[in-house]
Design a protein around this motif. Structure first.
Motif, PDB file in Angstrom:
ATOM      1  N   HIS A 156     -59.104  30.681  39.669  1.00 51.48           N
ATOM      2  CA  HIS A 156     -58.031  31.603  38.753  1.00 51.48           C
ATOM      3  C   HIS A 156     -56.796  30.667  38.695  1.00 51.48           C
ATOM      4  CE1 HIS A 156     -56.069  34.547  36.503  1.00 51.48           C
ATOM      5  NE2 HIS A 156     -55.395  34.800  37.716  1.00 51.48           N
ATOM      6  N   HIS A 157     -56.648  29.812  37.628  1.00 51.98           N
ATOM      7  CA  HIS A 157     -55.512  29.018  37.527  1.00 51.98           C
ATOM      8  C   HIS A 157     -55.263  28.900  36.112  1.00 51.98           C
ATOM      9  CE1 HIS A 157     -53.272  25.466  38.911  1.00 51.98           C
ATOM     10  NE2 HIS A 157     -53.893  24.714  38.142  1.00 51.98           N
ATOM     11  N   LEU A 158     -53.961  28.153  35.816  1.00 48.70           N
ATOM     12  CA  LEU A 158     -53.560  28.076  34.481  1.00 48.70           C
ATOM     13  C   LEU A 158     -54.046  26.734  33.907  1.00 48.70           C
ATOM     14  CD1 LEU A 158     -51.733  29.323  32.391  1.00 48.70           C
ATOM     15  CD2 LEU A 158     -49.712  28.319  33.549  1.00 48.70           C
ATOM     16  N   TRP A 159     -55.381  26.938  33.472  1.00 52.11           N
ATOM     17  CA  TRP A 159     -55.892  25.852  32.770  1.00 52.11           C
ATOM     18  C   TRP A 159     -55.417  25.549  31.552  1.00 52.11           C
ATOM     19  CZ3 TRP A 159     -58.540  23.453  36.384  1.00 52.11           C
ATOM     20  CH2 TRP A 159     -59.312  24.182  37.444  1.00 52.11           C
ATOM     21  N   VAL A 160     -54.202  24.817  31.257  1.00 51.33           N
ATOM     22  CA  VAL A 160     -53.954  24.204  30.125  1.00 51.33           C
ATOM     23  C   VAL A 160     -53.879  22.834  29.865  1.00 51.33           C
ATOM     24  CG1 VAL A 160     -51.622  24.072  29.089  1.00 51.33           C
ATOM     25  CG2 VAL A 160     -51.746  26.127  30.224  1.00 51.33           C
ATOM     26  N   TRP A 161     -54.971  22.554  28.975  1.00 54.54           N
ATOM     27  CA  TRP A 161     -55.449  21.149  28.972  1.00 54.54           C
ATOM     28  C   TRP A 161     -54.658  20.635  27.771  1.00 54.54           C
ATOM     29  CZ3 TRP A 161     -58.691  19.376  32.682  1.00 54.54           C
ATOM     30  CH2 TRP A 161     -59.481  20.482  33.309  1.00 54.54           C
ATOM     31  N   GLU A 162     -54.442  19.241  27.993  1.00 53.11           N
ATOM     32  CA  GLU A 162     -53.657  18.430  26.876  1.00 53.11           C
ATOM     33  C   GLU A 162     -54.535  18.349  25.512  1.00 53.11           C
ATOM     34  OE1 GLU A 162     -52.648  14.833  28.178  1.00 53.11           O
ATOM     35  OE2 GLU A 162     -51.214  15.414  29.594  1.00 53.11           O
ATOM     36  N   GLY A 163     -55.980  18.585  25.646  1.00 54.49           N
ATOM     37  CA  GLY A 163     -56.643  18.513  24.352  1.00 54.49           C
ATOM     38  C   GLY A 163     -56.702  19.875  23.704  1.00 54.49           C
ATOM     39  N   ASN A 164     -56.419  21.057  24.356  1.00 58.53           N
ATOM     40  CA  ASN A 164     -56.311  22.253  23.635  1.00 58.53           C
ATOM     41  C   ASN A 164     -55.451  22.439  22.714  1.00 58.53           C
ATOM     42  OD1 ASN A 164     -58.510  23.052  25.430  1.00 58.53           O
ATOM     43  ND2 ASN A 164     -57.195  24.492  26.525  1.00 58.53           N
ATOM     44  N   THR A 165     -55.658  23.430  21.737  1.00 63.86           N
ATOM     45  CA  THR A 165     -54.674  23.673  21.049  1.00 63.86           C
ATOM     46  C   THR A 165     -53.474  24.571  21.388  1.00 63.86           C
ATOM     47  OG1 THR A 165     -55.524  25.775  20.199  1.00 63.86           O
ATOM     48  CG2 THR A 165     -56.335  23.782  19.002  1.00 63.86           C
ATOM     49  N   ALA A 166     -52.389  24.733  20.744  1.00 70.89           N
ATOM     50  CA  ALA A 166     -51.335  25.253  21.223  1.00 70.89           C
ATOM     51  C   ALA A 166     -51.521  26.837  21.494  1.00 70.89           C
ATOM     52  CB  ALA A 166     -50.145  25.046  20.429  1.00 70.89           C
ATOM     53  N   LYS A 167     -52.272  27.586  20.401  1.00 72.73           N
ATOM     54  CA  LYS A 167     -52.673  28.572  20.697  1.00 72.73           C
ATOM     55  C   LYS A 167     -53.550  29.070  21.682  1.00 72.73           C
ATOM     56  CE  LYS A 167     -54.416  32.713  18.063  1.00 72.73           C
ATOM     57  NZ  LYS A 167     -55.322  33.071  19.472  1.00 72.73           N
ATOM     58  N   MET A 172     -54.028  31.165  27.311  1.00 71.28           N
ATOM     59  CA  MET A 172     -54.172  31.127  28.504  1.00 71.28           C
ATOM     60  C   MET A 172     -53.166  31.490  29.517  1.00 71.28           C
ATOM     61  SD  MET A 172     -56.027  30.119  31.120  1.00 71.28           S
ATOM     62  CE  MET A 172     -57.423  29.542  30.490  1.00 71.28           C
ATOM     63  N   ARG A 173     -51.974  31.107  29.140  1.00 75.97           N
ATOM     64  CA  ARG A 173     -50.728  31.575  29.678  1.00 75.97           C
ATOM     65  C   ARG A 173     -50.548  32.880  29.838  1.00 75.97           C
ATOM     66  NH1 ARG A 173     -48.641  26.804  27.029  1.00 75.97           N
ATOM     67  NH2 ARG A 173     -48.107  25.052  28.641  1.00 75.97           N
TER      68      ARG A 173
END
Length: 262
Positions: A156-167, A172-173
């Motif tokens: 369980h983590h904030l998986w904010v990847w650079e390759g993802n879209t902003a949406k 995720m947040r």
């Protein structure tokens, strides 16, 4: 309270009457699962006081968090209980292959996200468990036992990847914040020790999950997990962040690293 970081996300928490083993994969058997290859530290199974209740918790089925060999421990520990996420394969065929009996089933609790239960161990010893769904697979655990509160994030983590879209990252947040807000703690309660991810693969957003945990939860001690052997991440985080005075972030230096916490 003694804590031993076993390896990757595997930890032991030793309490007066209870041993908690989270996401341990420290077994010598060879596996073909790439997530259990030498890209991360597996560690060695620590010495465990068998006279205590021993609770094995497995947050999800990924090979860097779960190994079927955990089921062999029931032959060695007289006071054992398993708490496993429902995404872990456990069909009748799996149970037959692992030789899990009806008597064994009495010592197994399967959980999904947003569950809460009191689990009776030996001698009417009670463990209170809460779960929330992980943002990847399975669950995160909040355990109250022996007068202590322990949180293990699993994946369980904030998986904010650079390759993802902003949406994708904004979604995720939103999910991460919503799930954390569902943890039930009294105003006077704090989490004595939290095992939280610090994953350098996220690159520029590697610290955002840890930041959010610190902002949202009443934490005392933090021990990083899921670092993929990049233990210097903790030093970098501490140098770049000013932690509240009531929080201690401990540095893991390698496999089977021990901490004594008040």
């Amino acid at each position: 309270m003694r804590v031993e970081y076993i390896g990757h996300s595997g930890v032991l928490v030793e309490l007066p009457n209870t041993n908690l083993l989270f996401d341990v994969i420290a077994f010598p058997q060879v596996t073909s699962d790439p997530l259990r290859s030498l890209q991360h530290d597996v560690g060695n199974m620590p010495h465990i006081d068998m006279s205590k209740d021993t609770v094995i918790l497995a947050s999800h089925s990924h090979g860097d968090h779960y190994a079927e060999q955990i089921w062999t421990l029931r032959h060695s520990f007289p006071h054992i209980h398993y708490i496993i996420s429902k995404d872990i394969p456990f069909s009748s065929g799996v149970r037959k292959r692992l030789d899990i009996t009806g008597e064994d089933m009495d010592r197994i609790t399967r959980v999904r996200g947003y569950s809460s239960s009191d689990i009776t161990l030996s001698d009417n010893h009670i463990l209170h468990l809460q779960t929330i769904p992980a943002t990847d697979e399975g669950v995160a655990f909040l355990v109250k036992v022996d007068g202590r509160i322990i949180y293990h994030a699993g994946d369980h983590h904030l998986w904010v990847w650079e390759g993802n879209t902003a949406k994708q990252n904004d979604d995720m947040r939103e999910v991460f914040l919503r799930t954390l807000s569902r943890l039930e703690l009294d105003d006077s309660e704090k989490i004595d020790v939290a095992f939280l991810l610090l994953d350098g693969r996220l690159e520029s957003t590697a610290y955002e999950g840890m930041d959010t945990y610190i902002e949202m939860l009443p934490l005392h001690h933090i021990i990083p997990i899921h670092q993929w052997k990049n233990y210097g991440l903790t030093d970098s985080y501490i140098s770049e962040r000013k932690l509240p005075s009531y929080i201690t972030l401990h540095k893991v230096t390698g496999e089977n690293c021990s901490f004594t916490l008040e």
